[in-house]
Motif scaffolding. Structure first.
Motif, PDB file in Angstrom:
ATOM      1  N   UNK A  30       0.761  -1.059   0.169  1.00 56.51           N
ATOM      2  CA  UNK A  30      -0.044   0.153   0.009  1.00 56.51           C
ATOM      3  C   UNK A  30       1.034   1.273  -0.198  1.00 56.51           C
ATOM      4  N   UNK A  31       1.741   1.227   0.901  1.00 58.31           N
ATOM      5  CA  UNK A  31       2.877   2.406   0.609  1.00 58.31           C
ATOM      6  C   UNK A  31       3.584   2.622  -0.612  1.00 58.31           C
ATOM      7  N   UNK A  35       3.131   5.959  -2.932  1.00 59.27           N
ATOM      8  CA  UNK A  35       4.205   6.700  -3.369  1.00 59.27           C
ATOM      9  C   UNK A  35       4.359   6.817  -4.854  1.00 59.27           C
ATOM     10  N   UNK A  36       4.108   5.581  -5.814  1.00 59.24           N
ATOM     11  CA  UNK A  36       4.033   5.829  -7.063  1.00 59.24           C
ATOM     12  C   UNK A  36       3.045   6.588  -7.642  1.00 59.24           C
ATOM     13  N   UNK A  41       1.855  10.873 -10.669  1.00 61.85           N
ATOM     14  CA  UNK A  41       0.644  11.998 -10.624  1.00 61.85           C
ATOM     15  C   UNK A  41      -0.527  11.245 -11.312  1.00 61.85           C
ATOM     16  N   UNK A  42      -0.818   9.968 -11.246  1.00 60.70           N
ATOM     17  CA  UNK A  42      -1.601   9.091 -11.551  1.00 60.70           C
ATOM     18  C   UNK A  42      -2.886   8.913 -10.585  1.00 60.70           C
TER      19      UNK A  42
END
Length: 152
Positions: A30-31, A35-36, A41-42
């Protein structure tokens, strides 16, 4: 108490041993996903990400359950229904438990594979689902023999 009433003791011990690792893996996954999403910016799709996490956790748990055997001697079984017919009587509770357990354990796998194929290709492909399921089943039978040759 739960181990004696609903879940067999061996499976209960296996699940309680794997549970902390699954929680830790979930937190890390989940982390990383968060972060990704922030850096790329998705758009965050909670349903899709949760479904993917559940799929991965199910496959991990399936792997642990399949590679952990509850009997002393294990050998490859390439003869259809050989494991089922090792029981003397088809009315034996262990026979029924074995058959029902295998069906219940692997039923979600077919749905997961079909859903993943549908997500990637946009259409249902029964032949590809059957091929992946066959390769998975064959791998479950072959990998223990490879491991038994590698280990003393």
């Amino acid at each position: 108490m739960l181990a004696n009433t609903i879940i067999p003791t061996g499976m209960y011990n296996l699940l309680t041993g794997v549970f902390p690792m699954m929680i830790l893996f979930s937190i890390v996954a989940i982390a990383l996903r968060f972060v990704t999403n922030v850096y790329s910016h998705s758009k965050f799709d909670f349903y899709h990400d949760l479904k993917a996490l559940v799929y991965v956790l199910y496959c991990f748990l399936l792997f642990v359950l399949v590679t952990t055997n509850d009997f002393q001697s294990y050998s490859n079984n390439f003869i259809p229904f050989r494991e089922i017919f090792r029981y003397k009587n088809i009315h034996d509770p262990m026979f029924i438990w074995n058959v029902q357990g295998n069906i219940i354990l692997f039923m979600p796998f077919g749905f997961i594979i079909a859903d993943v194929i549908n997500l990637k290709s946009g259409k249902h492909n029964i032949w590809l689902t059957m091929l992946v399921s066959f390769i998975t089943s064959l791998s479950i039978e072959i990998i223990p023999s490879i491991i038994s040759f590698a280990l003393p």
